[in-house]
Design an enzyme around this catalytic site. Structure first.
Site, PDB file in Angstrom:
ATOM      1  N   SER A 292       0.913  -1.134   0.136  1.00 49.77           N
ATOM      2  CA  SER A 292      -0.114  -0.017   0.030  1.00 49.77           C
ATOM      3  C   SER A 292       0.939   1.220   0.039  1.00 49.77           C
ATOM      4  CB  SER A 292      -0.856  -0.121   1.225  1.00 49.77           C
ATOM      5  OG  SER A 292      -1.995   0.973   1.066  1.00 49.77           O
TER       6      SER A 292
ATOM      7  N   ASP B 233      -9.768  -4.918  -5.024  1.00 54.03           N
ATOM      8  CA  ASP B 233      -9.104  -3.494  -4.506  1.00 54.03           C
ATOM      9  C   ASP B 233      -9.484  -2.262  -5.350  1.00 54.03           C
ATOM     10  OD1 ASP B 233      -7.633  -1.644  -3.082  1.00 54.03           O
ATOM     11  OD2 ASP B 233      -5.572  -2.538  -3.792  1.00 54.03           O
TER      12      ASP B 233
ATOM     13  N   HIS C 136      -7.808  -5.014  -0.444  1.00 59.15           N
ATOM     14  CA  HIS C 136      -6.503  -4.063  -0.464  1.00 59.15           C
ATOM     15  C   HIS C 136      -6.007  -4.665   0.978  1.00 59.15           C
ATOM     16  CE1 HIS C 136      -3.978  -0.920  -0.733  1.00 59.15           C
ATOM     17  NE2 HIS C 136      -4.192  -0.617   0.342  1.00 59.15           N
TER      18      HIS C 136
END
Length: 351
Positions: A185, A286, A320
């Site tokens: 991320s 995601d 995610h």
């Protein structure tokens, strides 16, 4: 555009807040997952609690195969890291192991290498790859907006450049010529910018063999289809993503800033990257999926060969940051196997 509207709206809110009656009680202007709050007087309130549920017991049983310790790489800023390595009896005698540098996620606003979920994931990586794993912290927004995190990450690699050989605890196991830079991320975004800065050979005698970007935090003013399709029940929603951006972007910037949009009007060309091999991991569910896929495709195109050292893996059914949120899951186990195979691949440059 929507992003500009959001940014202007946040400025108006803050302006109204700071110009209000100074005797009034501060109120919450931004709330990030309940563990970070920006108040109307500019105060930032942080909680030590985890901001999201993790999958049951996150304690990873490495069966005595991994030892770890904490260290400091920037005493002035109070920045540290957690270092992991397989024990002597868990690795082949005399064989040096690859090094995996890892930067955690958290929207540039939350997270720490000491969080139990990140700790469990790094234990798993060290044991199952196997590898020496270095999990670095960096300054967080909104107290320290970008590029603070990127500057800290660069300082971390410069610290590591000599540390791999000079620190007996690391030198005992680490191969400084086989280093991989990774992150999830926000950490994946950081890995991209480290690739732009250092490439493959910019830290001699340490050599970066490749980069591993796990669901990297890339966005833009123009939303992608995966963003538009993202449900409000997703782990990372558009609302949460916009909130992170308001908190971490430099003052006056929008989501086309080069630090978050690798294809923005002022972003450096991917053709400048000389980074060895690259693994990009995306998650089907995601909202960042399309940007992650586009990144891999553009990087391949920039190299002039369709599959020249760039690998894209999309995890079906995952959301995610599943590595950081679900370190003990079957999906994370498969991700570790993907990373192990990627790191084990020999290249001409490594010979």
């Amino acid at each position: 555009t929507e992003g500009c509207t959001l940014h202007i709206h946040s400025i108006v809110l803050l302006t109204m807040a700071f110009s209000a009656d100074p005797t009034a009680q501060p109120y919450v202007v931004e709330d990030c997952r309940g563990v970070l709050q920006l108040l109307s007087d500019g105060t930032v309130v942080r909680s030590a609690a985890l901001p999201f549920p993790v999958d049951g017991n996150v304690a990873y049983n490495d069966h005595g195969r991994v030892e770890w310790q904490d260290a400091v790489y920037d005493a002035g800023l109070g920045l540290g890291l957690r270092m992991y390595k397989p024990t002597t009896n868990a690795r082949e005698e005399g064989k040096k192991l690859p090094v995996l540098v890892y930067f955690h996620g958290g929207g540039f606003c939350i997270g720490s290498c000491t969080w139990p979920n990140f700790h469990a994931g790094c234990l798993r990586l060290a044991a199952e790859l196997p590898a020496v794993v270095l999990s670095f912290d960096y300054r967080l927004a909104p107290e320290h907006r970008l590029p603070a995190a990127h500057e800290d990450a660069a300082a971390a690699l410069l610290w590591l450049q000599n540390q791999l050989a000079s620190d007996p605890w690391l030198a005992d196991a680490a191969n400084p010529r086989k280093v991989f830079v990774s992150g999830e991320s926000a950490g994946g975004n950081i890995a991209h910018h480290l690739a732009l800065r250092f490439g493959r050979a910019g830290l001699d005698p340490m050599r970066i063999e490749g980069y591993i970007l796990l669901m990297p935090a890339f966005c833009s003013e123009q939303p992608t289809q995966s963003e538009l399709d993202s449900p409000p029940t997703a782990f990372l929603t558009r609302e949460t993503c916009d909130r992170y951006c308001r908190l971490f972007l430099p003052a006056g910037a929008n989501k086309d800033h080069p630090l978050v949009n690798p294809f923005g009007p002022d972003s450096p060309s991917l053709e400048t990257l000389d980074v060895g091999r690259v693994l990009v991991v995306a998650a089907e569910g995601d909202l960042l999926r399309d940007k992650n896929v586009e990144y891999a495709e553009r990087l391949r195109a920039a190299r002039g060969k369709e599959n020249d050292g760039v690998e894209l893996v999309v995890f079906t059914g995952e959301e995610h940051a599943f590595f950081g949120v679900k370190p003990m899951s079957a999906a994370t186990g498969e991700l570790v196997r993907v990373i192990r195979r990627f790191m084990a691949t020999e290249t001409e440059a490594a010979c």
